[in-house]
Every structure is written in structure tokens, then in C-alpha cells.
Design a protein around this motif. Structure first.
Motif, PDB file in Angstrom:
ATOM      1  N   SER A   1       0.802  -1.228   0.000  1.00 21.76           N
ATOM      2  CA  SER A   1       0.000   0.000   0.000  1.00 21.76           C
ATOM      3  C   SER A   1       0.834   1.276   0.000  1.00 21.76           C
ATOM      4  O   SER A   1       0.313   2.356  -0.275  1.00 21.76           O
ATOM      5  CB  SER A   1      -0.938   0.012   1.213  1.00 21.76           C
ATOM      6  OG  SER A   1      -0.186   0.054   2.418  1.00 21.76           O
TER       7      SER A   1
ATOM      8  N   HIS B   1      -4.440   2.677  -1.143  1.00 18.47           N
ATOM      9  CA  HIS B   1      -5.580   2.743  -0.227  1.00 18.47           C
ATOM     10  C   HIS B   1      -5.934   1.400   0.419  1.00 18.47           C
ATOM     11  O   HIS B   1      -6.927   1.327   1.148  1.00 18.47           O
ATOM     12  CB  HIS B   1      -6.820   3.318  -0.922  1.00 18.47           C
ATOM     13  CG  HIS B   1      -6.540   4.533  -1.759  1.00 18.47           C
ATOM     14  ND1 HIS B   1      -6.029   5.698  -1.227  1.00 18.47           N
ATOM     15  CD2 HIS B   1      -6.659   4.742  -3.097  1.00 18.47           C
ATOM     16  CE1 HIS B   1      -5.867   6.587  -2.204  1.00 18.47           C
ATOM     17  NE2 HIS B   1      -6.228   6.039  -3.334  1.00 18.47           N
TER      18      HIS B   1
ATOM     19  N   GLU C   1      -5.957   1.676   4.133  1.00 19.68           N
ATOM     20  CA  GLU C   1      -7.168   2.325   4.635  1.00 19.68           C
ATOM     21  C   GLU C   1      -8.353   1.357   4.640  1.00 19.68           C
ATOM     22  O   GLU C   1      -9.185   1.367   5.561  1.00 19.68           O
ATOM     23  CB  GLU C   1      -7.491   3.556   3.796  1.00 19.68           C
ATOM     24  CG  GLU C   1      -6.531   4.719   3.998  1.00 19.68           C
ATOM     25  CD  GLU C   1      -5.217   4.580   3.227  1.00 19.68           C
ATOM     26  OE1 GLU C   1      -5.048   3.572   2.493  1.00 19.68           O
ATOM     27  OE2 GLU C   1      -4.364   5.471   3.349  1.00 19.68           O
TER      28      GLU C   1
ATOM     29  N   ALA D   1      -7.941  -0.707   7.596  1.00 24.01           N
ATOM     30  CA  ALA D   1      -8.247   0.055   8.803  1.00 24.01           C
ATOM     31  C   ALA D   1      -9.755   0.145   9.024  1.00 24.01           C
ATOM     32  O   ALA D   1     -10.233   0.047  10.165  1.00 24.01           O
ATOM     33  CB  ALA D   1      -7.639   1.451   8.715  1.00 24.01           C
ATOM     34  N   VAL D   2     -10.518   0.332   7.944  1.00 30.98           N
ATOM     35  CA  VAL D   2     -11.980   0.325   8.065  1.00 30.98           C
ATOM     36  C   VAL D   2     -12.449  -1.014   8.604  1.00 30.98           C
ATOM     37  O   VAL D   2     -13.298  -1.085   9.497  1.00 30.98           O
ATOM     38  CB  VAL D   2     -12.637   0.628   6.698  1.00 30.98           C
ATOM     39  CG1 VAL D   2     -14.142   0.368   6.748  1.00 30.98           C
ATOM     40  CG2 VAL D   2     -12.378   2.069   6.286  1.00 30.98           C
TER      41      VAL D   2
ATOM     42  N   GLU E   1     -14.833   2.313   1.499  1.00 28.81           N
ATOM     43  CA  GLU E   1     -15.468   2.003   2.778  1.00 28.81           C
ATOM     44  C   GLU E   1     -16.324   0.751   2.673  1.00 28.81           C
ATOM     45  O   GLU E   1     -16.318  -0.099   3.587  1.00 28.81           O
ATOM     46  CB  GLU E   1     -16.319   3.173   3.259  1.00 28.81           C
ATOM     47  CG  GLU E   1     -16.947   2.910   4.623  1.00 28.81           C
ATOM     48  CD  GLU E   1     -17.658   4.117   5.200  1.00 28.81           C
ATOM     49  OE1 GLU E   1     -18.163   4.002   6.335  1.00 28.81           O
ATOM     50  OE2 GLU E   1     -17.706   5.155   4.523  1.00 28.81           O
TER      51      GLU E   1
END
Length: 269
Positions: free
Chosen positions: A26, A56, A59, A62-63, A250
Motif C-alpha cells: 500500500s 488505499h 485504509e 483500517a476500516v 469504505e
């Protein structure tokens, strides 16, 4: 390009979680002294990073970690895969050596020169590859000691159109590709992933990328270590190449959280 990014980070989850989200590709960070060994100009390098980085994905992981009922652990590479690729075999077993993309890349995604002819990869392997592999091995061993099993979920992305470096780019390119290993990917884990990612327009297996990451100390030896690679086609969550993330990021993170929850509930049994 800086020297400030950590080479890797182990981000703790719940104390008893067996899940380890692995995010190896990433980052765009290249230390300054490593940059000196790359023959591309700055604009060419930026473009190569656009193509080769799984943007990403940290990320998205992390979500998932925030949304999961029981937080998984995360092992995140802080450096670009142009420094070393921690998921390649560091020797002749690596099929990507044929296109100059073994553990230390010497060619680009478009098969141009990345490093000079005769470049010695050993210093980079010693400085970056070996410590990463050791830390990942220790993280897996620690989860085994605490939870009695480990499920590694390898989080990647891939471009909508094949790039010249791909050895198997002629096959299907589904919205989500699940990479498997005959020893380390139980059918129940694969089924849970198909269900978790079923809302994105199609889930395929082992095309255009196959396999999944397991530390060599456990690879093919320890059935308590399960693993699955999740490859997300980039048009599902970002503009290509190298653009910003969109709302799909997301949604994909929440799907990954659903997979984590399934594993926490006993998949694979």
C-alpha cells in the motif's frame, strides 16, 4: 521520498484474535538512498508508483479493523514494494524473476529498466526483506501461541486492465479475486470470503493473481496457519492509476470486516 516511514508496523487487535490482516503493497515510500539506485526520473518513478502500488489498501484494512466485532491484528508495510517485495520468494523459486520482478525489482510494470544492469539485490534483502520476514514470522507465532490458530488475510488490489509485467493477465479479472493455496486455504475460509464480497458484481478465484502469503517458516508445514489473498479490482474503489479513493473503499472495508467476523466465529473450523 523520505527516510521517515517505518519499514513495517504491527498494529494490535483484540488480544485473542487469530486474524492477521497483511497489507504489503500500500505504501509509496522509497528511502532516499534506495531511490539513488533506481534509474527512472522523478516523473517516471511517480508514474511507476501509480501502477505498482496497491493504493488505499491500508485504509480499507483500517476500516475493517474498526468495523469488525473483534478487531483483527494488522501487519502493514511502510515502504514501497519497489524497495523490496516481501511477498516474493527471495530465490530461484520466484516465477516473477522472469520479468525482473523477484524480491528486488529490476524492471518496471512496463518491462523497462528500473535498476542498472548487474544490480546486486543482496544489500536490500539483508536490510529490508529479512527483517520483514522475521517480524511477520514472529507475529504469526505469537498469534498461534495465544489463539491456537492464525488466519492471514492478504489485502491487495490490481488494475482493471492488465499491465505488461503480468504473467497471467489473459485470464478473468473479476471485481474481487481470491487467491488460494492448496495447503493453507480451507474451503470454509474461501466460502466465507465469497459470501463477504458477494455484493461487488462477481468474485473469482486465482485469476489474474493466485496464491497467498504465508511466512516460509510455516509455509506448507503448519495447518494451524490458514491464509487467503483478497485482490480488489481498482475500479471498485479508486480512479486509476494512482488516484484518490472513492466511496467503494469504505464498502470494501465493511465487506472485509464481515470476513473477519466470520473467521472470529470459527471459520475455518
Amino acid at each position: 521520498m523520505t527516510d521517515t516511514a517505518p519499514a513495517f508496523r504491527l498494529l494490535p487487535g483484540a488480544p485473542d484474535s487469530p486474524v492477521l490482516l497483511h497489507v504489503p503493497h500500500s505504501s509509496r515510500e522509497v528511502p532516499a538512498d534506495v531511490r539513488e539506485g533506481i534509474v527512472l526520473g522523478d516523473e517516471e518513478l511517480a508514474r511507476e508508483l501509480d501502477h505498482i502500488t496497491d493504493s488505499h489498501t491500508a485504509e480499507i484494512a483500517a476500516v475493517a479493523a474498526a468495523a469488525a466485532a473483534t478487531a483483527p491484528w494488522r501487519f502493514v508495510n511502510g515502504l514501497s514494494r519497489l524497495v523490496v517485495d516481501p511477498e516474493r520468494f527471495p530465490d530461484e523459486r520466484e516465477e516473477m524473476l522472469s520479468v525482473g520482478m523477484g524480491a528486488v525489482y529490476t524492471r518496471t510494470t512496463h518491462r523497462a529498466a528500473l535498476r542498472p544492469e548487474g544490480f546486486d539485490p543482496q544489500p536490500l534483502l539483508d536490510r529490508y526483506f529479512a527483517p520483514y520476514a522475521r517480524a511477520m514470522t514472529e507475529a504469526v507465532a505469537e498469534r498461534l501461541a495465544v489463539a491456537g490458530r492464525v488466519v492471514i488475510v492478504d489485502v491487495h488490489s490490481y488494475p482493471t486492465a492488465p499491465l505488461p509485467y503480468e504473467l497471467h493477465g489473459e485470464g478473468p479479472r473479476p471485481p474481487v479475486c481470491l487467491g488460494t493455496d492448496a495447503f493453507h486455504t480451507p474451503p470454509a475460509l474461501l466460502d466465507a470470503a465469497r459470501q463477504a464480497f458477494g455484493g461487488f458484481g462477481g468474485v473469482g478465484t486465482d485469476s489474474p493473481f493466485a496464491g497467498t502469503y504465508v511466512p516460509l517458516a510455516h509455509y506448507g508445514r503448519d495447518p494451524r496457519v490458514s491464509a487467503l489473498m483478497v485482490e480488489i479490482r481498482r475500479d471498485q474503489y479508486m480512479s486509476e492509476p494512482g488516484g484518490p479513493a472513492g466511496p467503494g473503499a469504505e464498502a470494501l472495508g465493511l465487506a472485509l470486516a464481515a470476513l473477519v467476523d466470520a473467521v472470529e466465529q470459527g471459520v475455518p473450523a
